[in-house]
Design a protein around this motif. Structure first.
Motif, PDB file in Angstrom:
ATOM      1  N   PHE A 173       0.853  -1.190   0.000  1.00  8.01           N
ATOM      2  CA  PHE A 173       0.000   0.000   0.000  1.00  8.01           C
ATOM      3  C   PHE A 173       0.890   1.242   0.000  1.00  8.01           C
ATOM      4  N   LYS A 174       0.355   2.318  -0.525  1.00 11.37           N
ATOM      5  CA  LYS A 174       1.018   3.627  -0.484  1.00 11.37           C
ATOM      6  C   LYS A 174      -0.074   4.668  -0.346  1.00 11.37           C
ATOM      7  N   LYS A 175       0.006   5.464   0.701  1.00 13.75           N
ATOM      8  CA  LYS A 175      -0.997   6.486   1.002  1.00 13.75           C
ATOM      9  C   LYS A 175      -0.315   7.844   1.128  1.00 13.75           C
ATOM     10  N   SER A 176      -1.081   8.896   0.875  1.00 11.37           N
ATOM     11  CA  SER A 176      -0.528  10.246   1.015  1.00 11.37           C
ATOM     12  C   SER A 176      -1.324  11.031   2.048  1.00 11.37           C
ATOM     13  N   ILE A 177      -0.640  11.993   2.662  1.00 12.15           N
ATOM     14  CA  ILE A 177      -1.245  12.907   3.618  1.00 12.15           C
ATOM     15  C   ILE A 177      -0.911  14.309   3.128  1.00 12.15           C
ATOM     16  N   THR A 178      -1.928  15.112   2.858  1.00 11.83           N
ATOM     17  CA  THR A 178      -1.728  16.481   2.388  1.00 11.83           C
ATOM     18  C   THR A 178      -1.778  17.412   3.594  1.00 11.83           C
ATOM     19  N   VAL A 179      -0.685  18.155   3.816  1.00 11.88           N
ATOM     20  CA  VAL A 179      -0.571  19.073   4.950  1.00 11.88           C
ATOM     21  C   VAL A 179      -0.644  20.495   4.412  1.00 11.88           C
ATOM     22  N   ARG A 180      -1.584  21.280   4.932  1.00 12.77           N
ATOM     23  CA  ARG A 180      -1.735  22.683   4.518  1.00 12.77           C
ATOM     24  C   ARG A 180      -1.388  23.588   5.694  1.00 12.77           C
ATOM     25  N   THR A 181      -0.552  24.600   5.418  1.00 13.70           N
ATOM     26  CA  THR A 181      -0.084  25.515   6.460  1.00 13.70           C
ATOM     27  C   THR A 181      -0.219  26.964   6.005  1.00 13.70           C
ATOM     28  N   ASN A 182       0.130  27.874   6.913  1.00 17.08           N
ATOM     29  CA  ASN A 182       0.185  29.294   6.576  1.00 17.08           C
ATOM     30  C   ASN A 182       1.587  29.692   6.122  1.00 17.08           C
ATOM     31  N   GLY A 183       2.429  28.735   5.839  1.00 14.39           N
ATOM     32  CA  GLY A 183       3.828  28.994   5.500  1.00 14.39           C
ATOM     33  C   GLY A 183       4.051  29.412   4.066  1.00 14.39           C
ATOM     34  N   VAL A 184       5.322  29.650   3.750  1.00 12.77           N
ATOM     35  CA  VAL A 184       5.732  30.022   2.399  1.00 12.77           C
ATOM     36  C   VAL A 184       5.268  28.949   1.420  1.00 12.77           C
ATOM     37  N   VAL A 185       5.548  27.700   1.743  1.00 13.90           N
ATOM     38  CA  VAL A 185       5.017  26.572   0.977  1.00 13.90           C
ATOM     39  C   VAL A 185       3.734  26.163   1.688  1.00 13.90           C
ATOM     40  N   GLU A 186       2.614  26.412   1.043  1.00 17.58           N
ATOM     41  CA  GLU A 186       1.330  26.207   1.705  1.00 17.58           C
ATOM     42  C   GLU A 186       0.902  24.746   1.775  1.00 17.58           C
ATOM     43  N   MET A 187       1.410  23.900   0.859  1.00 23.64           N
ATOM     44  CA  MET A 187       0.990  22.508   0.829  1.00 23.64           C
ATOM     45  C   MET A 187       2.196  21.587   0.692  1.00 23.64           C
ATOM     46  N   THR A 188       2.211  20.552   1.530  1.00 21.43           N
ATOM     47  CA  THR A 188       3.254  19.529   1.476  1.00 21.43           C
ATOM     48  C   THR A 188       2.566  18.171   1.514  1.00 21.43           C
ATOM     49  N   ARG A 189       3.093  17.212   0.762  1.00 23.63           N
ATOM     50  CA  ARG A 189       2.542  15.857   0.793  1.00 23.63           C
ATOM     51  C   ARG A 189       3.520  14.930   1.502  1.00 23.63           C
ATOM     52  N   LEU A 190       2.988  14.179   2.446  1.00 23.76           N
ATOM     53  CA  LEU A 190       3.733  13.142   3.144  1.00 23.76           C
ATOM     54  C   LEU A 190       3.234  11.795   2.615  1.00 23.76           C
ATOM     55  N   TYR A 191       4.106  10.798   2.627  1.00 25.68           N
ATOM     56  CA  TYR A 191       3.740   9.485   2.099  1.00 25.68           C
ATOM     57  C   TYR A 191       4.100   8.391   3.098  1.00 25.68           C
ATOM     58  N   ILE A 192       3.206   7.409   3.214  1.00 28.58           N
ATOM     59  CA  ILE A 192       3.502   6.201   3.976  1.00 28.58           C
ATOM     60  C   ILE A 192       3.287   5.017   3.038  1.00 28.58           C
ATOM     61  N   GLU A 193       4.059   3.970   3.248  1.00 25.02           N
ATOM     62  CA  GLU A 193       3.890   2.761   2.459  1.00 25.02           C
ATOM     63  C   GLU A 193       4.359   1.564   3.261  1.00 25.02           C
ATOM     64  N   GLY A 194       3.993   0.395   2.797  1.00 21.39           N
ATOM     65  CA  GLY A 194       4.413  -0.836   3.460  1.00 21.39           C
ATOM     66  C   GLY A 194       3.776  -2.031   2.794  1.00 21.39           C
ATOM     67  N   ASP A 195       4.062  -3.193   3.381  1.00 17.86           N
ATOM     68  CA  ASP A 195       3.523  -4.459   2.885  1.00 17.86           C
ATOM     69  C   ASP A 195       2.861  -5.198   4.029  1.00 17.86           C
ATOM     70  N   MET A 196       1.544  -5.326   3.934  1.00 15.12           N
ATOM     71  CA  MET A 196       0.832  -6.103   4.934  1.00 15.12           C
ATOM     72  C   MET A 196       0.767  -7.543   4.437  1.00 15.12           C
ATOM     73  N   GLU A 197       1.352  -8.439   5.229  1.00  9.64           N
ATOM     74  CA  GLU A 197       1.412  -9.848   4.832  1.00  9.64           C
ATOM     75  C   GLU A 197       0.228 -10.615   5.374  1.00  9.64           C
ATOM     76  N   GLU A 198      -0.241 -11.575   4.600  1.00  7.89           N
ATOM     77  CA  GLU A 198      -1.385 -12.390   4.980  1.00  7.89           C
ATOM     78  C   GLU A 198      -1.069 -13.191   6.237  1.00  7.89           C
ATOM     79  N   ALA A 199      -2.044 -13.228   7.146  1.00  6.53           N
ATOM     80  CA  ALA A 199      -1.879 -14.020   8.371  1.00  6.53           C
ATOM     81  C   ALA A 199      -1.867 -15.492   8.031  1.00  6.53           C
ATOM     82  N   LYS A 200      -0.966 -16.227   8.660  1.00  9.26           N
ATOM     83  CA  LYS A 200      -0.833 -17.661   8.373  1.00  9.26           C
ATOM     84  C   LYS A 200      -1.242 -18.500   9.549  1.00  9.26           C
TER      85      LYS A 200
END
Length: 129
Positions: free
Chosen positions: A102-129
């Motif tokens: 999986f790969k998901k994004s988080i959009t962060v909005r601020t009052n800063g010079v750069v108003e929008m930043t994207r953070l990303y998380i990812e990983g592999d969820m393995e099937e339970a055995k």
């Protein structure tokens, strides 16, 4: 002619003043986090993104929105003073999701010079055995 010159000078002065205003600026230690592999038996994983206000005015995080309901960001609503650090905790809940990458994004909005930043998380969820 004098009015036009005066108006032009006032416009240039106003633009210079507006450009001289210092703003907040967010700087993240990292923008991507990889959870690696984890079991479907324990599908909830979390990480923390650390940032610093490297600007000259207080930084306010207006919102942090995940690309999916399975991902929840938590952040402080209080202004972060110049030079101070803050955190955004991101929790992924894979309950009821298909195992795999999986790969998901988080959009962060601020009052800063750069108003929008994207953070990303990812990983592999393995099937339970």
């Amino acid at each position: 002619m004098k009015k036009l010159l005066l108006l032009t000078m006032m416009l240039l002065g106003g633009m210079t003043f507006a450009m001289a205003q210092k703003q907040a600026e967010i700087k993240f230690d990292k923008v991507t986090h990889n959870f690696g592999s984890f079991s479907e038996k324990e599908p909830v994983v979390s990480c923390i993104f650390t940032f610093e206000n490297v600007g000259e005015t207080p930084l306010v995080i207006n919102q942090a929105i995940a690309s999916c309901g399975c991902t929840v960001p938590e952040y402080t609503k209080d202004p972060i003073k110049p030079g101070e650090k803050g955190q955004i905790k991101v929790t992924y809940n894979g309950t009821g999701k298909y195992p795999g990458h999986f790969k998901k994004s988080i959009t962060v909005r601020t009052n800063g010079v750069v108003e929008m930043t994207r953070l990303y998380i990812e990983g592999d969820m393995e099937e339970a055995k």
